[in-house]
Design a protein around this motif. Structure first.
Motif, short mmCIF file in Angstrom:
data_model
loop_
_atom_site.label_atom_id
_atom_site.label_comp_id
_atom_site.label_asym_id
_atom_site.label_seq_id
_atom_site.Cartn_x
_atom_site.Cartn_y
_atom_site.Cartn_z
N MET A 173 0.26 -15.85 44.82
CA MET A 173 0.54 -17.03 45.65
C MET A 173 1.48 -18.00 44.92
O MET A 173 2.31 -18.67 45.55
CB MET A 173 -0.76 -17.74 46.01
CG MET A 173 -1.66 -16.96 46.95
SD MET A 173 -3.17 -17.88 47.33
CE MET A 173 -4.13 -16.62 48.15
N GLN A 174 1.34 -18.06 43.60
CA GLN A 174 2.18 -18.99 42.83
C GLN A 174 3.67 -18.68 42.96
O GLN A 174 4.51 -19.56 42.72
CB GLN A 174 1.77 -18.96 41.35
CG GLN A 174 0.58 -19.82 41.01
CD GLN A 174 -0.75 -19.30 41.54
OE1 GLN A 174 -0.86 -18.16 42.00
NE2 GLN A 174 -1.79 -20.11 41.45
N ASN A 175 4.02 -17.46 43.37
CA ASN A 175 5.43 -17.14 43.58
C ASN A 175 6.04 -17.99 44.69
O ASN A 175 7.26 -18.18 44.74
CB ASN A 175 5.61 -15.66 43.91
CG ASN A 175 5.33 -14.75 42.72
OD1 ASN A 175 5.20 -15.22 41.59
ND2 ASN A 175 5.22 -13.47 42.97
N MET A 176 5.20 -18.51 45.57
CA MET A 176 5.71 -19.37 46.64
C MET A 176 6.29 -20.68 46.10
O MET A 176 7.08 -21.34 46.78
CB MET A 176 4.60 -19.68 47.64
CG MET A 176 4.21 -18.49 48.52
SD MET A 176 5.56 -17.93 49.57
CE MET A 176 5.74 -19.35 50.66
N MET A 177 5.93 -21.03 44.87
CA MET A 177 6.45 -22.27 44.30
C MET A 177 7.96 -22.21 44.12
O MET A 177 8.61 -23.25 44.05
CB MET A 177 5.76 -22.58 42.97
CG MET A 177 4.26 -22.78 43.07
SD MET A 177 3.77 -24.03 44.29
CE MET A 177 4.43 -25.50 43.53
N MET A 178 8.54 -21.01 44.04
CA MET A 178 9.99 -20.92 43.90
C MET A 178 10.71 -21.41 45.17
O MET A 178 11.90 -21.70 45.15
CB MET A 178 10.42 -19.48 43.58
CG MET A 178 10.30 -18.50 44.74
SD MET A 178 10.87 -16.83 44.32
CE MET A 178 9.58 -16.27 43.22
N PHE A 179 9.95 -21.51 46.27
CA PHE A 179 10.53 -21.99 47.52
C PHE A 179 10.19 -23.46 47.79
O PHE A 179 10.44 -23.95 48.89
CB PHE A 179 10.04 -21.14 48.69
CG PHE A 179 10.42 -19.68 48.57
CD1 PHE A 179 11.74 -19.28 48.65
CD2 PHE A 179 9.44 -18.72 48.37
CE1 PHE A 179 12.09 -17.95 48.53
CE2 PHE A 179 9.77 -17.38 48.25
CZ PHE A 179 11.10 -16.99 48.32
N ALA A 180 9.63 -24.15 46.81
CA ALA A 180 9.21 -25.53 47.03
C ALA A 180 10.38 -26.41 47.46
O ALA A 180 10.27 -27.21 48.40
CB ALA A 180 8.55 -26.10 45.77
#
Length: 285
Positions: free
Chosen positions: A139-146
């Motif tokens: 889920m932390q990979n979504m932080m690249m789209f912040a």
């Protein structure tokens, strides 16, 4: 003494904190001692070392009984893991917990899986009791789209309508900490997923609900995803390896939901809604 290698990443930092909370004596290997000390706090002993410099590992391994090993996606990750594995063997380590990937093995259908498989085979060959953590997408990979979610109300993934059982890195760490502090996890491989397999559209609706604004998933071709990774500075080989993983989604290979987090820890895995709520500030700006 438990040595955490990869202690400043999403998984390793949480493992170190959980081990301290459990009362373990924890040492961390780090290239940047100051960064590690700031991230890990005063109860973790930090030793300078680098997996790309195997000779630097012997000192870190002195007196160590157990090792947690995680490396970032890297062109040399097999060699980096090998340095740690062989140093652990020389030091007489009694248990090695290593994060690889779901489906890892010599015959895996993607190169990353085969690379992880080679590392697993090397551990087995040492005779050190092991636990392999095999997570799906973080889920932390979504932080690249912040930034894109804040500015454009969108995130971009080449997954179409496929379902993915995203797992929170903190749940991976929780399983790892349990394996290091409890008996009965030796010589096991644990597939790690979240509790549900979601489409990107469902994730976008959850983000929209949590953030109070419209967030859309934009499906992109693999070629465009590759170019985006290249533009972000990723080596071409790694971008190709990532695209192999993304291609597993539409083929139906990322929807598997395992009950490992609950069965090992007694706690249900975090949901994507929980993740979105806890990280809402980063997505709102």
């Amino acid at each position: 003494m438990i040595l955490v290698i990869g202690a400043t990443g999403n998984i390793g930092t949480e493992v170190a904190h959980l081990l301290v909370k459990a009362g373990a004596t924890v040492r961390a290997l780090a290239r940047d001692e100051a960064k590690a000390k700031a991230a890990l706090g005063p109860k973790v002993q930090v030793v300078q070392g680098d997996l790309e410099q195997p000779a630097s590992l012997a000192q870190a391994m002195k007196g160590v009984e157990k090792v947690f090993l995680v490396t970032p996606l890297h062109l040399d990750q097999v060699a980096m893991k090998s340095a740690a594995i062989q140093a652990a063997k020389q030091a007489g380590v009694r248990h090695l917990v290593m994060s690889t990937g779901i489906g890892a093995g010599p015959q895996a259908g993607v190169e990353i899986g085969r690379s992880h498989g080679r590392s697993q085979e090397e551990v087995i060959a040492t005779g050190i009791p092991y636990t392999f953590l095999q997570p799906t997408f973080f889920m932390q990979n979504m932080m690249m789209f912040a930034d894109a979610i804040r500015g454009q109300g969108a995130f971009y993934l080449p997954l179409g309508e496929s379902r993915v059982s995203w797992v929170d890195a903190r749940d991976i760490a929780l399983v790892g900490a349990k394996a290091l502090t409890e008996a009965g996890h030796e010589n096991k491989a644990y597939p790690l997923t979240g509790g549900e397999a979601l489409t990107c559209a469902e994730m976008a609706r959850t983000l929209s609900d949590v953030l109070g604004k419209t967030v859309n998933h934009v499906d992109v071709p693999l070629a465009a995803a590759r170019q985006g990774m290249l533009d972000a500075g990723m080596p071409a080989k790694l971008a190709d390896m990532m695209n192999e993983l993304y291609a597993l989604g539409p083929a139906g290979h990322l929807a598997y939901v395992a009950d490992t987090v609950k069965s090992v820890t007694g706690q249900a895995p975090r949901s994507f809604r929980q993740f979105a709520q806890e990280h809402a500030a980063a997505f709102k700006g």
